[in-house]
Design a protein around this motif. Sequence first.
Motif, mmCIF file in Angstrom:
data_model
loop_
_atom_site.group_PDB
_atom_site.id
_atom_site.type_symbol
_atom_site.label_atom_id
_atom_site.label_comp_id
_atom_site.label_asym_id
_atom_site.label_seq_id
_atom_site.Cartn_x
_atom_site.Cartn_y
_atom_site.Cartn_z
ATOM 1 N N MET B 762 0.802 -1.408 0.073
ATOM 2 C CA MET B 762 -0.175 -0.082 -0.182
ATOM 3 C C MET B 762 0.925 1.227 -0.048
ATOM 4 N N ARG B 763 1.963 1.209 0.636
ATOM 5 C CA ARG B 763 2.815 2.331 0.738
ATOM 6 C C ARG B 763 3.266 2.711 -0.669
ATOM 7 N N LEU B 766 0.712 4.436 -2.460
ATOM 8 C CA LEU B 766 0.547 6.235 -2.057
ATOM 9 C C LEU B 766 1.656 6.769 -2.366
ATOM 10 N N ALA B 788 3.927 6.991 7.245
ATOM 11 C CA ALA B 788 3.509 5.480 7.210
ATOM 12 C C ALA B 788 4.576 4.718 7.996
ATOM 13 N N THR B 827 -1.757 9.402 5.773
ATOM 14 C CA THR B 827 -1.244 8.584 6.912
ATOM 15 C C THR B 827 -1.906 7.048 6.444
ATOM 16 N N LEU B 828 -0.968 6.268 6.816
ATOM 17 C CA LEU B 828 -1.266 4.693 6.496
ATOM 18 C C LEU B 828 -0.918 4.187 7.780
ATOM 19 N N ARG B 830 -2.048 0.483 10.524
ATOM 20 C CA ARG B 830 -2.641 -0.785 10.513
ATOM 21 C C ARG B 830 -3.787 -0.681 11.740
ATOM 22 N N LEU B 835 -5.695 -2.468 6.945
ATOM 23 C CA LEU B 835 -4.889 -1.066 6.497
ATOM 24 C C LEU B 835 -5.710 -0.017 6.648
ATOM 25 N N ARG B 836 -5.322 1.175 7.129
ATOM 26 C CA ARG B 836 -6.112 2.250 6.773
ATOM 27 C C ARG B 836 -5.406 3.433 6.498
ATOM 28 N N VAL B 837 -6.112 4.226 5.410
ATOM 29 C CA VAL B 837 -5.362 5.118 4.848
ATOM 30 C C VAL B 837 -6.219 6.741 5.191
ATOM 31 N N SER B 903 -11.114 8.857 4.828
ATOM 32 C CA SER B 903 -10.540 7.671 5.479
ATOM 33 C C SER B 903 -11.012 6.524 4.608
ATOM 34 N N THR B 905 -10.315 1.851 4.653
ATOM 35 C CA THR B 905 -9.643 0.876 5.313
ATOM 36 C C THR B 905 -9.882 -0.421 4.082
#
Lengths: 55, 927, 126
Positions: B762-763, B766, B788, B827-828, B830, B835-837, B903, B905
């Motif tokens: 995921m990073r 982003l 992150a 912001t990433l 767990r 996973l939440r962004v 946000s 998830t």
Amino acid sequence: MALFLLGCLLFNYPLLSLFAGQGEIFGVPLLYAYVFTVWALLIGLMALVVERRSD
Amino acid sequence: MLTGATIVLASFAYVGLLFAIAYYGDKRADAGRSIIANPYIYALSLAVYCTSWTFYGSVGRAATSGIGFLPIYLGPTLMAALWWYVMLKIIRISKANRITSIADFIASRYGKSQILGGLVTIILVIGIVPYIALQLKAISTSFSIILKYPEVVMPDKAGAPLFLGDNTFYIAMLLAAFTILFGTRHLDATERHEGLVAAVAFESLVKLLAFIAVGLFVTFVMYNGFGDIFNRAAEVPQLNALLMLGGASGSYTTWASLTFLSMLAIMFLPRQFQVAVVENVDERHLNKAIWLFPLYLFAINIFVLPIALGGLMHFQGGGVDADTFVLTLPMAQQQPMLALFVFIGGLSAATGMVIVETIALSTMVCNDLVMPVLLRMKWLRLTERPDLSGLLLGIRRGAIVVILVLGYLYFYLAGEAYALVSIGLISFSAVAQFAPAIIGGIFWKGGTRTGAIWGLAAGFLVWLYTLLLPSFAKSGWLPITFLSQGIFGIDLLKPQQLFGLYGLDDTTHCLFWSMLANIGCYIGISLLQRPNAAEHSQATLFVDVLKQSSATAGSRFWRGSASIDDLLALLGRFLGPERARDAFAVYARSRGEKPNQAPAADADLVHYAESLLAGTIGSASARAMIASVVDEEPLGIDEVMNIIDEASQALAYSRQLEQKSRELEAATNELRGANQRLQELDRLKDDFISTVTHELRTPLTSIRAFSEILNDNPQLDTGQRAKFLGIIIKESERLTRLINQVLDLAKIESGNAEWHSSEIDMREVLEDSVTAVSQLFKDRNITLEIKAPPELPLIVADRDRLMQVMLNLLSNAAKFCERPDGRVNITLMRQDDTLRVDVTDNGIGISPSDQKIIFDKFRQVGDTLTQKPRGSGLGLAISREIISHFGGRLWVTSTLGEGSTFSFTLPIKASSKFEVSGLKLDQKFGT
Amino acid sequence: MKPKKILIAEDEPSIVLSLEFLLQNAGYEVTVTRDGNEALRMSEREKPDLIVLDIMLPLLDGFEVCRRIRENETLGHTKILMLTARGHESAIEKSLALGANAYMTKPFSTRELVKKINELLTTAAA
């Protein structure tokens, strides 16, 4: 319920056989005396339980 | 002196007294001041259990088997200990359902089955006939004996002509007349006979006193107390054996089986059911009866053995039947008044039994056997008669006569071969067949009608074969080889040693096989099938009776409506118009309404009418009759007759119909809801199309306008031309984008979108998205940062789609963040299994009402004072679809003026939804 | 003769740009507004001879602006041309019922638009 079971026990083999032989109490045959005594006892207990419950 | 005239006169005087008591009892009952409404009368009426079997037969039994007569009384004593539970339940059920007989009870339990009611009635009539014969035999014998006073002569057995030449026949007919007068003077919906109960209680008192009088006379006048009798008896070897168990007094098995048999008899004999259940005024009376009734049994038995021993010693050498000792001992001692008293006592015992038993039987014969058949015979046109109450009474009176004639015939044919007690045991064994169906019926919901029918039938047939037919064989009415060689000479089928089982006495043998067949069929067949609706509702009603309030018990399962006039007319036919009107008036009063102001015929009234009718014609027939007037369909009573034997099925149908209509109603509601949703969707679709149209027309308008301008104004300078062309190109791009997004959304929503899933970091996504928008952010001077943690699990999703979401969120953020110190943070993290962004901006924010709608299609929110945000208005809608496709959630939190945070998830584990689409994917790309 | 005044009430910048060009080209004095409230204020101040009024305006929609202008007696002479991106009959009927003099559906023909405006303003002068 408990009285029913108690009665079944007392009025059946093998307890009954203990009193089925010779012998007497106050001139009354043992078996006869036993059955009627237990019977009377049972009625008394039933009366006691029922009357107490209905109060 | 004791002449025939004196005896007959005394007998009639006694019966007259009984009538007076009955009459008084009825009068008081009508006046509402019941004389039987106390537990002592109730307990005494239960003592109708003690018949001439007890009065004469016990002594006879004691004379041959010592205390072997006792199990018949110990059983009821033990059973009484269970009454609190079992009898109370039966009484409650019967009151709630207006059950008036044991046949009615069983029929009602198993779905108001007429077949079952009829079967029970047949079993009872056949089973009880020997018992009635026993009473006839006792009266007849005692009458012949006392007639010979002071001589003690046994009546001549042979040679009496049948019927008219036989005293016993007249006795039987007199008893029939008494019974008719006592029990069928009028019809009552509850089948309660207060006067009769009072008379029966009185008889119980008389027979007890008479027996105790003889007992005291024998014990203390003829001998010097108990000890004296027993001592003297002990000196005689044969008598000594009587004082012990095991030998002459019978085995323990017999003892146990007789105890068991009498336990069932005290519950299920028709007359016991009548006095204990039907005639019960107040269930609290049961309390006292639980110990008073055994006390009565105790009292009437205490002198049995002394009288038997006294008789045996007094009439040494035989010649006098031990069954008659009670009467013959006083006679032999020249005690005419005592003998007469004893005779009256014996008469009490016999008449009490015969009257109550035949009333109970005749009610059953009428309600469960004759009426169902008659009602079915269309040509009789019974249902059109205005008043059937006369017919009902006629049937009952006829039944009483027939039963007593049958009793007489049995007495005549088979009576002499058996002692009183043995005859009685035949009946007890028949009655015991009801135990599985009743006990099972009130404690086990799984018992079915078919199971009960087969159980009863099987038990009854075994009883017939192993006990009743042998009694005929022993009397010479069937070849005796039937006993010794079995039917068709097959050894295994010997009626009294069935399948080679021997070593048991006749009764125990029959009890074993019949119970085995009965219980086996009942449980086995019940387990094999599911109860139908009618059986199930009755089962619930019966088994759970103690949990229900009695008032609502019946009507719970019934909903219907009927006209009051119809109900009244129907009731009038069976009860008589006047009684029907009275009953309705009583009902209206109980509901606090005026009698003439007819209450609405609601479910309660219908149930009330049904239970009134059930009292008169039995619950199964009543159900059918009521159904005929309650049913809304133009179903005539005539048609109902056709299906009357399927009354329970009719009930089941009506319940099924009701169930169906409820389901239909629910389905209709669902449809209505679905329709509303469809309309809503339709409206949304219209809105959507209209919005799309609008959104398409806007860029199109610019494109067309500038194209035309360029076309019509060739003189424009290059700068303007370039500017206008730029607008055309920009608006064309906007149009293209819009069309793509509409198609995209349509595909996602219809499930046709292609997803190219893989494991992704995921990073990385982003970071790539940040790179993609970096120019935009730089242009607007907005700071953009990613936070992150170093290590995060991979997720499985479509990388491009996630990019799409991120770009949408970032461009939105940029749009609303045009201010000098604008900044956007990504912001990433767990969070549990996801996973939440978070994409946070410090822009203008979104009002709470707008937060709800921004995810809708074409909802654009912006600072309308300045300029609408550019965009299709589909971005967030598409993003939300994408995220939820991967099992995640997209939402916004925002404070107006401070900024917003979007946000989402995504689950770390692959969702099942993904696996399905992944599979689709493999197939797509695998081939 | 003093050029006639036209107020453009439209929130799409590129459409505004095209209208501005077209009407200036046709010799009118053009003012622009981007929302309904401003449209009302500008009307009262400028007393334009004609308003090109988009229905989907921010803050106050075109229908409402139209209704209020018609209530204002000082603006009795002002012609109203409605622009709609929705081809619904209902929108057109509603516009006319509220007192609009003409309507055009987006995307419109620039020639027809100018022609229609010319007509409206000529009749007014006559």
